[in-house]
Design an enzyme around this catalytic site. Sequence first.
Site, PDB file in Angstrom:
ATOM      1  N   TYR A 180      -0.424   0.100   9.917  1.00  0.00           N
ATOM      2  CA  TYR A 180      -0.720  -0.625   8.676  1.00  0.00           C
ATOM      3  C   TYR A 180       0.449  -0.506   7.695  1.00  0.00           C
ATOM      4  CZ  TYR A 180      -3.260  -1.444   4.219  1.00  0.00           C
ATOM      5  OH  TYR A 180      -3.677  -1.880   2.987  1.00  0.00           O
ATOM      6  N   LYS A 219       2.990  -3.492   6.341  1.00  0.00           N
ATOM      7  CA  LYS A 219       3.156  -3.797   4.911  1.00  0.00           C
ATOM      8  C   LYS A 219       4.638  -3.696   4.539  1.00  0.00           C
ATOM      9  CE  LYS A 219      -1.075  -4.502   3.320  1.00  0.00           C
ATOM     10  NZ  LYS A 219      -1.475  -5.773   2.730  1.00  0.00           N
ATOM     11  N   SER A 238       0.830  -1.211   0.000  1.00  0.00           N
ATOM     12  CA  SER A 238       0.000   0.000   0.000  1.00  0.00           C
ATOM     13  C   SER A 238       0.858   1.252   0.000  1.00  0.00           C
ATOM     14  CB  SER A 238      -0.856  -0.011   1.262  1.00  0.00           C
ATOM     15  OG  SER A 238      -1.403   1.254   1.502  1.00  0.00           O
TER      16      SER A 238
END
Length: 332
Positions: free
Chosen positions: A149, A153, A125
Amino acid sequence: MSKTILITGAGGYLGSLLANALATSVSEVRLILADVTPPAAPSNAQAIAIKTDLTIPKEAHTLFQTEFGVPDTIYCLHGIMSRGSEDNFDFGLKVNVDSVRFLLQAAREHGSRATAPIKFIFASSLAVYGGSLPEIITPSTIATPQGAYGMSKLASELFINEFSRRGFIDGRILRLPTIVVRAGAPAAATSAFMSSIIREPLRGLESVCPIGNSLDSPELDLSVWVASPETTIKNLIIAKDIPADRFASHSRVVYLPGFTATIREELEALETVGGKEALDLVKFKDDPVDRRLVLSWPAHFDLSYPLSLGFIQDVGGMLPIVQKLKKDMEHS
Ligand SMILES: NC(=O)c1ccc[n+]([C@@H]2O[C@H](COP(=O)([O-])OP(=O)(O)OC[C@H]3O[C@@H](n4cnc5c(N)ncnc54)[C@H](O)[C@@H]3O)[C@@H](O)[C@H]2O)c1
């Protein structure tokens, strides 16, 4: 040519779209579809649907021991989204890092007898970026995430790069833009509002925009890097067919093409397609956590490298995307 393809997160939004797209675009494909919520198998392809929790280490191995044998390509799409990871740090690490490592190890072990390393395509992302960034992101921009997050990732990206360097797998790491407009129910992603402020009003329902306090708020000029679901799915399929030696020798990371849209541009497209009554269904309730996360993400990218690899880009901005969604809603 890929024939046996494993998709994790196949019960999710992109996973189910991808399974259907592969079923129609790859002849004689065999799909192994895995998710903690039972995935639906496309009716026009050979498919096995497996309910599995990939945070349990041994579960990854079962995906390589089906009647279809060892897959030649894996799409690793399972995950916990941005707001979910931010609000539940330990669970986010378990799903977004630990389970990806278990899957990588299983791919390494089961792929070791194959003629070529298993292709491992990972949905990362733009949330890996944050902090002080240049005006335009290039492939050499260092990723310094400002949220759980993006950090998780990026951690998984490092494993995939190292496993590829060692020849254990053939990794392809795709940093996805925010997908607009995501159909279905709202996701636990910070960026989910980018879809719901269009989708819900077109259904005649109210939706809350967590950025800004009214249509006049300057915060609505905040830019986000977005792509349509159709273009993103095409790019996921393109990723499996790029020869390994076309990637930069030191990294398998590619950010996927998208385009820059402001929240105001989205709302203008909503009004053009759905009228003032649709726009009036958008309510405002500023959420500082969401605003901080969205503000930390970059919105401008140099696309030379991804386009040179053959990835494609949306054309025409937000309006055709919102028009298509309205048309799809009328026909469903
Ligand atoms: N949609 C976007 O805008 C976007 C943007 C950037 C990156 N991504 C990434 O793309 C991937 C797919 O996104 P999506 O929008 O389809 O998300 P989604 O939430 O719709 O799907 C994720 C799926 O993963 C499954 N899952 C979660 N934990 C699991 C576990 N322990 N074991 C097995 N399955 C598990 C969930 O059940 C869900 O079906 C995700 O990894 C996401 O981080 C998405």
